[in-house]
Design an enzyme around this catalytic site. Structure first.
Site, PDB file in Angstrom:
ATOM      1  N   LYS A   1       0.856  -1.186   0.000  1.00  0.00           N
ATOM      2  CA  LYS A   1       0.000   0.000   0.000  1.00  0.00           C
ATOM      3  C   LYS A   1       0.893   1.238   0.000  1.00  0.00           C
ATOM      4  O   LYS A   1       1.736   1.407   0.877  1.00  0.00           O
ATOM      5  CB  LYS A   1      -0.922   0.033   1.215  1.00  0.00           C
ATOM      6  CG  LYS A   1      -1.815   1.273   1.255  1.00  0.00           C
ATOM      7  CD  LYS A   1      -2.708   1.293   2.475  1.00  0.00           C
ATOM      8  CE  LYS A   1      -2.004   1.801   3.718  1.00  0.00           C
ATOM      9  NZ  LYS A   1      -1.762   3.290   3.673  1.00  0.00           N
TER      10      LYS A   1
ATOM     11  N   LEU B   1      -5.115   6.896  -1.729  1.00  0.00           N
ATOM     12  CA  LEU B   1      -5.160   8.356  -1.669  1.00  0.00           C
ATOM     13  C   LEU B   1      -6.517   8.889  -1.231  1.00  0.00           C
ATOM     14  O   LEU B   1      -6.669  10.085  -1.010  1.00  0.00           O
ATOM     15  CB  LEU B   1      -4.769   8.951  -3.023  1.00  0.00           C
ATOM     16  CG  LEU B   1      -3.366   8.614  -3.518  1.00  0.00           C
ATOM     17  CD1 LEU B   1      -3.088   9.307  -4.845  1.00  0.00           C
ATOM     18  CD2 LEU B   1      -2.306   8.983  -2.491  1.00  0.00           C
ATOM     19  N   LYS B   2      -7.517   8.024  -1.153  1.00  0.00           N
ATOM     20  CA  LYS B   2      -8.830   8.378  -0.598  1.00  0.00           C
ATOM     21  C   LYS B   2      -9.412   9.650  -1.231  1.00  0.00           C
ATOM     22  O   LYS B   2      -9.752  10.613  -0.538  1.00  0.00           O
ATOM     23  CB  LYS B   2      -8.747   8.546   0.915  1.00  0.00           C
ATOM     24  CG  LYS B   2      -8.265   7.319   1.667  1.00  0.00           C
ATOM     25  CD  LYS B   2      -8.255   7.582   3.170  1.00  0.00           C
ATOM     26  CE  LYS B   2      -7.775   6.373   3.946  1.00  0.00           C
ATOM     27  NZ  LYS B   2      -6.308   6.176   3.828  1.00  0.00           N
TER      28      LYS B   2
ATOM     29  N   ASP C   1     -14.053  14.623  -3.824  1.00  0.00           N
ATOM     30  CA  ASP C   1     -14.240  15.973  -4.344  1.00  0.00           C
ATOM     31  C   ASP C   1     -15.479  15.944  -5.232  1.00  0.00           C
ATOM     32  O   ASP C   1     -16.191  14.937  -5.283  1.00  0.00           O
ATOM     33  CB  ASP C   1     -12.987  16.422  -5.120  1.00  0.00           C
ATOM     34  CG  ASP C   1     -12.769  17.927  -5.043  1.00  0.00           C
ATOM     35  OD1 ASP C   1     -13.733  18.674  -5.336  1.00  0.00           O
ATOM     36  OD2 ASP C   1     -11.656  18.356  -4.705  1.00  0.00           O
TER      37      ASP C   1
ATOM     38  N   PRO D   1     -17.663  15.386  -8.522  1.00  0.00           N
ATOM     39  CA  PRO D   1     -17.486  14.291  -9.476  1.00  0.00           C
ATOM     40  C   PRO D   1     -16.508  14.593 -10.616  1.00  0.00           C
ATOM     41  O   PRO D   1     -15.685  13.741 -10.969  1.00  0.00           O
ATOM     42  CB  PRO D   1     -18.904  14.047  -9.997  1.00  0.00           C
ATOM     43  CG  PRO D   1     -19.774  14.424  -8.845  1.00  0.00           C
ATOM     44  CD  PRO D   1     -19.102  15.611  -8.226  1.00  0.00           C
TER      45      PRO D   1
ATOM     46  N   THR E   1     -10.905   3.136  10.423  1.00  0.00           N
ATOM     47  CA  THR E   1     -10.830   2.254  11.597  1.00  0.00           C
ATOM     48  C   THR E   1     -10.400   2.993  12.857  1.00  0.00           C
ATOM     49  O   THR E   1     -10.402   2.419  13.937  1.00  0.00           O
ATOM     50  CB  THR E   1      -9.886   1.069  11.329  1.00  0.00           C
ATOM     51  OG1 THR E   1      -8.642   1.559  10.811  1.00  0.00           O
ATOM     52  CG2 THR E   1     -10.498   0.097  10.341  1.00  0.00           C
TER      53      THR E   1
ATOM     54  N   GLY F   1       0.490  -2.337   8.736  1.00  0.00           N
ATOM     55  CA  GLY F   1       1.598  -1.396   8.657  1.00  0.00           C
ATOM     56  C   GLY F   1       2.636  -1.628   9.716  1.00  0.00           C
ATOM     57  O   GLY F   1       3.510  -2.482   9.585  1.00  0.00           O
ATOM     58  N   ARG F   2       2.550  -0.896  10.812  1.00  0.00           N
ATOM     59  CA  ARG F   2       3.590  -0.904  11.827  1.00  0.00           C
ATOM     60  C   ARG F   2       3.916  -2.275  12.422  1.00  0.00           C
ATOM     61  O   ARG F   2       5.085  -2.522  12.741  1.00  0.00           O
ATOM     62  CB  ARG F   2       3.221   0.101  12.933  1.00  0.00           C
ATOM     63  CG  ARG F   2       3.430   1.540  12.500  1.00  0.00           C
ATOM     64  CD  ARG F   2       2.701   2.538  13.393  1.00  0.00           C
ATOM     65  NE  ARG F   2       1.266   2.546  13.132  1.00  0.00           N
ATOM     66  CZ  ARG F   2       0.412   3.383  13.701  1.00  0.00           C
ATOM     67  NH1 ARG F   2       0.840   4.265  14.585  1.00  0.00           N
ATOM     68  NH2 ARG F   2      -0.875   3.349  13.394  1.00  0.00           N
TER      69      ARG F   2
END
Length: 232
Positions: free
Chosen positions: A32, A60-61, A64, A66, A119, A210-211
């Protein structure tokens, strides 16, 4: 489509990410690339990591109007990533526009998934700060159903919600689930978490870790542990 572990490469720059990847001498984890690394290094980091043979989830989520999302997704489609995402609360029109922009002239495109609720979000925070009064599970399922109706491939949700999403949207509708920690591990800034093994039992298709891997004393061993607990 089989289950897989996606490693969150939340690093500040290319040196750190390649030092990390160099430890995986005979493996090519699904990766990711999120905002931190993408904003630090730009699109070239995606091309360079892809050239090494990794699958990439570009996280990148987008959210905005459309037209802006359509044009932005058209740019991202040229990076040859395997999966990318946007925020479900941007409405069905935005999600449909994203699909249009992401689809290349030959009809191919990366997987497109929608973030339901982060989350790190609790039901209390959702009500008090986002002013959403419905139960968190109901909001996640509603957003997932909107995403499915708009033609998306799946959603980002907590592992705790994965089974409910499949029940509402079908077994082939993907659940990509962060908030995964080893038993007894530090949960960090996550609020809705579970273990890799429990995520598998709950129906997650992909876990994003991740971590617990990137900050481990032995990242390769931590990654292999994730695979054993979630995939094997």
């Amino acid at each position: 489509m089989g289950k897989d572990v996606i490693v969150a490469c939340d690093f500040a720059g290319r040196r750190q990410v390649f030092d990390f990847l160099d430890q995986f001498t005979d493996k090519k984890p699904y990766l990711k690339i999120g905002m931190e690394l993408f904003y630090a290094e730009g699109p070239q980091i995606v091309r360079d990591i892809k050239a090494r043979g990794h699958k990439i989830f570009l996280d990148l989520k987008l959210c905005d109007i459309p037209n802006t999302v359509r044009k932005s997704m058209a740019v991202l489609s040229g990076l040859d990533v395997d999966m990318t995402n946007l925020h479900a609360f941007g409405t069905a029109d935005m999600m449909r526009a994203a699909l249009e922009g992401l689809t290349r002239p030959d009809g191919t495109r990366p997987l497109l998934i929608a973030v339901t609720q982060l989350t790190s979000t609790t039901e209390e925070r959702m009500k008090n700060e986002l002013y959403i009064d419905r139960p968190l599970d109901e909001v996640v399922l509603g957003y997932a159903q909107n995403a499915r109706a708009a033609g998306l491939d799946g959603v980002v949700c907590s592992p705790l919600e994965a089974g409910k999403v499949h029940a509402a949207c079908g077994a082939s509708f993907l659940t990509v689930t962060p908030g995964v920690r080893f038993a007894g591990g530090d949960v960090g800034d996550q609020a809705r978490v579970t273990t890799p093994e429990r995520a598998r039992e709950l129906g997650s298709d992909y876990i994003v870790v991740g971590r617990p891997i990137t900050a481990a004393a032995d990242p390769v061993a931590a990654y292999e542990r994730c695979l054993r607990e979630f995939v094997l």
